[in-house]
Design an enzyme around this catalytic site. Structure first.
Site, PDB file in Angstrom:
ATOM      1  N   HIS A  53      -8.848  -1.075   0.406  1.00  0.00           N
ATOM      2  CA  HIS A  53      -7.842  -2.098   0.114  1.00  0.00           C
ATOM      3  C   HIS A  53      -8.591  -3.399  -0.165  1.00  0.00           C
ATOM      4  O   HIS A  53      -9.584  -3.686   0.498  1.00  0.00           O
ATOM      5  CB  HIS A  53      -6.954  -2.373   1.333  1.00  0.00           C
ATOM      6  CG  HIS A  53      -6.276  -1.174   1.910  1.00  0.00           C
ATOM      7  ND1 HIS A  53      -4.918  -1.006   1.892  1.00  0.00           N
ATOM      8  CD2 HIS A  53      -6.770  -0.081   2.560  1.00  0.00           C
ATOM      9  CE1 HIS A  53      -4.596   0.123   2.501  1.00  0.00           C
ATOM     10  NE2 HIS A  53      -5.716   0.705   2.918  1.00  0.00           N
ATOM     11  N   ARG A  55       7.554 -10.869   5.726  1.00  0.00           N
ATOM     12  CA  ARG A  55       7.204 -10.649   7.131  1.00  0.00           C
ATOM     13  C   ARG A  55       7.938 -11.676   7.987  1.00  0.00           C
ATOM     14  O   ARG A  55       7.890 -12.865   7.692  1.00  0.00           O
ATOM     15  CB  ARG A  55       5.689 -10.779   7.344  1.00  0.00           C
ATOM     16  CG  ARG A  55       4.932  -9.730   6.551  1.00  0.00           C
ATOM     17  CD  ARG A  55       3.467  -9.730   6.841  1.00  0.00           C
ATOM     18  NE  ARG A  55       2.775  -8.843   5.911  1.00  0.00           N
ATOM     19  CZ  ARG A  55       1.471  -8.811   5.747  1.00  0.00           C
ATOM     20  NH1 ARG A  55       0.714  -9.619   6.460  1.00  0.00           N
ATOM     21  NH2 ARG A  55       0.907  -7.991   4.889  1.00  0.00           N
ATOM     22  N   ASP A  95      -2.615  -7.365  -3.971  1.00  0.00           N
ATOM     23  CA  ASP A  95      -3.044  -6.169  -3.254  1.00  0.00           C
ATOM     24  C   ASP A  95      -3.613  -5.155  -4.239  1.00  0.00           C
ATOM     25  O   ASP A  95      -2.903  -4.722  -5.143  1.00  0.00           O
ATOM     26  CB  ASP A  95      -1.792  -5.587  -2.591  1.00  0.00           C
ATOM     27  CG  ASP A  95      -2.099  -4.893  -1.301  1.00  0.00           C
ATOM     28  OD1 ASP A  95      -3.287  -4.859  -0.939  1.00  0.00           O
ATOM     29  OD2 ASP A  95      -1.165  -4.391  -0.666  1.00  0.00           O
ATOM     30  N   CYS A 130       0.795  -1.248   0.000  1.00  0.00           N
ATOM     31  CA  CYS A 130       0.000   0.000   0.000  1.00  0.00           C
ATOM     32  C   CYS A 130       0.822   1.290   0.000  1.00  0.00           C
ATOM     33  O   CYS A 130       0.561   2.178  -0.817  1.00  0.00           O
ATOM     34  CB  CYS A 130      -0.986   0.052   1.158  1.00  0.00           C
ATOM     35  SG  CYS A 130      -1.480  -1.524   1.790  1.00  0.00           S
ATOM     36  N   LYS A 183     -12.698  -4.295   8.206  1.00  0.00           N
ATOM     37  CA  LYS A 183     -12.688  -5.030   6.941  1.00  0.00           C
ATOM     38  C   LYS A 183     -13.783  -6.086   6.877  1.00  0.00           C
ATOM     39  O   LYS A 183     -14.290  -6.532   7.902  1.00  0.00           O
ATOM     40  CB  LYS A 183     -11.319  -5.665   6.700  1.00  0.00           C
ATOM     41  CG  LYS A 183     -10.821  -6.591   7.791  1.00  0.00           C
ATOM     42  CD  LYS A 183      -9.304  -6.839   7.669  1.00  0.00           C
ATOM     43  CE  LYS A 183      -8.789  -7.725   8.773  1.00  0.00           C
ATOM     44  NZ  LYS A 183      -8.416  -9.062   8.413  1.00  0.00           N
ATOM     45  N   GLN A 185       1.239 -10.975  -2.489  1.00  0.00           N
ATOM     46  CA  GLN A 185      -0.090 -10.536  -2.078  1.00  0.00           C
ATOM     47  C   GLN A 185      -0.756  -9.849  -3.273  1.00  0.00           C
ATOM     48  O   GLN A 185      -0.162  -8.980  -3.908  1.00  0.00           O
ATOM     49  CB  GLN A 185       0.069  -9.528  -0.941  1.00  0.00           C
ATOM     50  CG  GLN A 185      -1.043  -9.602   0.065  1.00  0.00           C
ATOM     51  CD  GLN A 185      -0.799  -8.633   1.215  1.00  0.00           C
ATOM     52  OE1 GLN A 185      -0.195  -7.583   1.047  1.00  0.00           O
ATOM     53  NE2 GLN A 185      -1.279  -8.979   2.388  1.00  0.00           N
ATOM     54  N   HIS A 189      -6.135  -1.505  -4.732  1.00  0.00           N
ATOM     55  CA  HIS A 189      -6.687  -0.342  -4.009  1.00  0.00           C
ATOM     56  C   HIS A 189      -7.647   0.423  -4.889  1.00  0.00           C
ATOM     57  O   HIS A 189      -7.384   0.610  -6.075  1.00  0.00           O
ATOM     58  CB  HIS A 189      -5.555   0.594  -3.573  1.00  0.00           C
ATOM     59  CG  HIS A 189      -4.587  -0.064  -2.643  1.00  0.00           C
ATOM     60  ND1 HIS A 189      -3.351  -0.507  -3.058  1.00  0.00           N
ATOM     61  CD2 HIS A 189      -4.697  -0.403  -1.335  1.00  0.00           C
ATOM     62  CE1 HIS A 189      -2.739  -1.077  -2.030  1.00  0.00           C
ATOM     63  NE2 HIS A 189      -3.540  -1.033  -0.985  1.00  0.00           N
TER      64      HIS A 189
END
Length: 409
Positions: A282, A135, A155, A106, A236, A153, A157
């Site tokens: 997201h 991570r 990801d 992000c 979320k 991921q 937006h």
């Protein structure tokens, strides 16, 4: 340097780690704990899933971007990742400045948004990235593709106005539904609310949580509230898949974020020429591509749909005198379906031995060309591990195969 030894004695036979070995999909090594070494077969599955994601997002008006792997700590201090997730971050030093290996895409995407002034006319602005993130995890909790350190991921937006939130969340729910139906998953929905570790005022959280709750109620879907399980920047909607073994997995998510636009001072010009803050939604559908592949392998016991299978067809010769006819079949399939993943087994061994090898690889279609088939211009087809052999006219089989691959059925 050795590869990680897999102790399969305690694993079920459909465990994705066993399937990964049998089908030659991936491996792990002590030199990179929790990071996948994708073999050619596994990378085919990965790339096919990525391409399906790209195609569906393009159709839904998304642009695709790619952001750097390592960025200055000052970016992560603004986003909140530096402080909130200190123990999960990989830190590296460059020219005496601390950098972070990105744990999320992000903030990098936000910098692309900020690169040029934005107008309300560009909204909703939809941007996606198949971002590789890292991570920190303790090595003891790593488990095949399910718990990894490096993963991709999906990801995406949506930058929009407050008025557009409801409409955009509806569209995202449709997109998630399309993906999960494609893979034959049932799912449940949860609304995850503010966690203890969070950024943003209670007023912002009230607004965000109430907005998502209203959308779910308006959509008339069944959902339960999962208190305290939201992202640190917003509440979320989580999608929990149920696989063929009755297990549930949280994969997809739609997250409403008023905090990041505030922290990064994002703005757009509205129709009255006034500067305003956009809202950020997201979303991820696979969640982690690696984990999704692990779930899919166990859900299907390695018998993936034809479009995802590393090898889609294998042609076996009955005896050496049938090899020419087998080659003609291969040529016919190859010219009708240019990117078909097809191979042959012409070894001088028995048909049961050849079938056993093909079965271990979970190849959807095993074709046998013998004297009878050559005489009748047909092929004997063993479909997805079935003991029943079906006879096909070559043209009919090619049409069936082409449809399964192109339509991803």
């Amino acid at each position: 340097i050795s590869k990680s030894k897999l102790d399969s004695s305690k694993l079920k036979e459909n465990d994705h780690r066993i399937l990964g070995q049998q089908m030659d999909l991936f491996s792990f090594s002590e030199v990179a704990p929790g990071m996948v070494f994708w073999h050619n077969n596994g990378l085919i599955i990965y790339n096919e899933l990525a391409e399906f994601w790209r195609e569906m997002h393009r159709k839904n008006g998304y642009q695709e971007v790619k952001t750097p792997q390592i960025m200055d700590s000052k970016l992560w201090k603004i986003s909140g990742h530096w402080d909130k997730y200190k123990e999960n971050n990989f830190v590296t030093i460059y020219e005496k400045r601390p950098f972070l290996v990105k744990p999320m895409s992000c903030p990098g995407g936000i910098l692309i948004f900020k690169n040029k002034p934005k107008s309300y006319k560009e909204f909703p602005l939809k941007v996606g990235e198949l971002g590789v993130v890292h991570r920190c995890e303790l090595s003891g909790v790593l488990a095949g593709l399910f718990r990894v350190i490096q993963f991709t991921q999906d990801d995406a937006h949506v930058y929009c106005t407050e008025k557009q939130i409801e409409d955009e969340v509806f569209k995202l729910m449709d997109l998630v539904d399309l993906f999960y139906k494609k893979f034959d998953f049932n799912y449940n929905i949860e609304l995850s609310t503010r966690p203890e570790k969070r950024i943003g005022s209670d007023k912002i959280w009230d607004l965000a949580e109430n907005t998502l709750k209203k959308v779910l109620e308006k959509r008339k879907v069944k959902f339960k509230v999962n208190k305290g399980d939201g992202a640190f920047y917003g509440p979320k909607i989580d999608f929990h898949l149920t696989d063929s073994l009755g297990r549930t997995w949280q994969c997809g998510t739609i997250q409403l974020d008023f905090s990041m636009p505030e922290r990064f001072e994002l703005e757009y010009t509205d129709k009255d020429n006034v500067k305003k803050r956009p809202v950020m939604i997201h979303n991820a559908i696979y969640g982690s591509l690696e984990r999704f592949i692990g779930i899919l392998l166990e859900h299907t016991n390695g018998r993936l749909p034809t479009w995802l299978s590393p090898t889609q067809v294998r042609v076996l010769s009955f005896t050496d005198r049938n090899i020419d006819y087998a080659k003609k079949i291969i040529e016919k399939i190859g010219s009708a379906i240019p990117n078909v993943r097809l191979d042959a087994d012409f070894r001088q061994t028995t048909i049961p031995a050849k079938v056993k090898d093909a079965e271990l690889m979970r190849i959807p279609y095993i074709l046998v060309a013998g004297d009878k088939e050559e005489k009748e211009n047909t092929i004997a087809v063993r479909v997805r591990g079935s003991k029943i052999i079906q006879n096909f006219n070559v043209g009919d089989f090619v049409s069936k195969l082409k449809r399964e691959i192109t339509e991803r059925t």
